[in-house]
Design a protein around this motif. Structure first.
Motif, mmCIF file in Angstrom:
data_model
loop_
_atom_site.group_PDB
_atom_site.id
_atom_site.type_symbol
_atom_site.label_atom_id
_atom_site.label_comp_id
_atom_site.label_asym_id
_atom_site.label_seq_id
_atom_site.Cartn_x
_atom_site.Cartn_y
_atom_site.Cartn_z
ATOM 1 N N HIS A 4 -12.410 -18.183 8.740
ATOM 2 C CA HIS A 4 -11.660 -17.344 9.677
ATOM 3 C C HIS A 4 -10.196 -17.209 9.306
ATOM 4 N N ASP A 5 -9.822 -17.747 8.158
ATOM 5 C CA ASP A 5 -8.455 -17.658 7.696
ATOM 6 C C ASP A 5 -8.201 -16.232 7.210
ATOM 7 N N ASN A 6 -7.228 -15.557 7.780
ATOM 8 C CA ASN A 6 -6.952 -14.161 7.434
ATOM 9 C C ASN A 6 -5.876 -14.017 6.364
ATOM 10 N N SER A 7 -5.485 -15.097 5.699
ATOM 11 C CA SER A 7 -4.413 -15.007 4.722
ATOM 12 C C SER A 7 -4.808 -14.204 3.484
ATOM 13 N N PHE A 8 -6.091 -13.999 3.263
ATOM 14 C CA PHE A 8 -6.554 -13.225 2.118
ATOM 15 C C PHE A 8 -7.214 -11.924 2.560
ATOM 16 N N ALA A 9 -6.741 -11.353 3.623
ATOM 17 C CA ALA A 9 -7.295 -10.091 4.125
ATOM 18 C C ALA A 9 -6.997 -8.980 3.139
ATOM 19 N N PRO A 10 -7.908 -8.010 2.990
ATOM 20 C CA PRO A 10 -7.648 -6.890 2.074
ATOM 21 C C PRO A 10 -6.452 -6.076 2.543
ATOM 22 N N PRO A 11 -5.792 -5.384 1.615
ATOM 23 C CA PRO A 11 -4.634 -4.578 2.007
ATOM 24 C C PRO A 11 -5.041 -3.456 2.952
ATOM 25 N N SER A 12 -4.074 -3.013 3.724
ATOM 26 C CA SER A 12 -4.317 -1.925 4.665
ATOM 27 C C SER A 12 -4.686 -0.651 3.919
ATOM 28 N N ARG A 13 -5.594 0.112 4.487
ATOM 29 C CA ARG A 13 -5.996 1.370 3.872
ATOM 30 C C ARG A 13 -5.445 2.556 4.652
ATOM 31 N N ALA A 14 -4.249 2.409 5.161
ATOM 32 C CA ALA A 14 -3.616 3.505 5.881
ATOM 33 C C ALA A 14 -3.021 4.478 4.867
ATOM 34 N N GLY A 15 -3.099 5.751 5.154
ATOM 35 C CA GLY A 15 -2.525 6.750 4.270
ATOM 36 C C GLY A 15 -3.575 7.431 3.421
ATOM 37 N N VAL A 16 -3.106 8.250 2.490
ATOM 38 C CA VAL A 16 -3.974 9.039 1.625
ATOM 39 C C VAL A 16 -4.220 8.271 0.318
ATOM 40 N N PRO A 17 -5.486 8.042 -0.052
ATOM 41 C CA PRO A 17 -5.756 7.307 -1.278
ATOM 42 C C PRO A 17 -5.561 8.172 -2.524
ATOM 43 N N ARG A 18 -5.121 7.505 -3.596
ATOM 44 C CA ARG A 18 -5.012 8.188 -4.880
ATOM 45 C C ARG A 18 -5.361 7.196 -5.980
ATOM 46 N N LEU A 19 -5.921 7.706 -7.049
ATOM 47 C CA LEU A 19 -6.299 6.891 -8.191
ATOM 48 C C LEU A 19 -5.121 6.817 -9.156
ATOM 49 N N VAL A 20 -4.790 5.602 -9.587
ATOM 50 C CA VAL A 20 -3.643 5.379 -10.457
ATOM 51 C C VAL A 20 -4.122 4.682 -11.730
ATOM 52 N N VAL A 21 -3.626 5.137 -12.881
ATOM 53 C CA VAL A 21 -3.953 4.537 -14.172
ATOM 54 C C VAL A 21 -2.741 3.755 -14.674
ATOM 55 N N ASP A 22 -2.963 2.484 -14.995
ATOM 56 C CA ASP A 22 -1.928 1.668 -15.615
ATOM 57 C C ASP A 22 -2.074 1.863 -17.129
ATOM 58 N N ARG A 23 -1.286 2.755 -17.695
ATOM 59 C CA ARG A 23 -1.411 3.109 -19.117
ATOM 60 C C ARG A 23 -1.115 1.924 -20.033
#
Length: 81
Positions: A4-23
């Protein structure tokens, strides 16, 4: 840590998603655009090119997630603005 420890909760998914490439991380294997050609292509050097700047449908988000998962270097990520 407990279940029940929430310290590793996934990041918020608020906003518009976009795919990013780390070149700098990408080695150009081609697995990502081979897996999700509807949102990724490659340039003349074999590096991925994002075809959809913003992911607007569940199918596009699923394709982006699948592409990110097959990248051996984890060079793809989905960011939320």
């Amino acid at each position: 840590m407990t279940l029940h420890d929430n310290s590793f909760a996934p990041p918020s998914r608020a906003g518009v998603p976009r795919l990013v490439v780390d070149r700098s991380a990408c080695a150009g294997h081609g697995l990502c655009y081979g897996r999700s050609p509807q949102i990724l292509d490659c340039d003349d050097a074999g590096d991925p090119v994002v075809l959809k700047a913003l992911l607007s449908t569940d199918q596009e988000i699923a394709a982006a997630e699948a592409a990110a998962l097959v990248s051996p270097e984890r060079a793809l990520s989905i960011e939320f603005n």
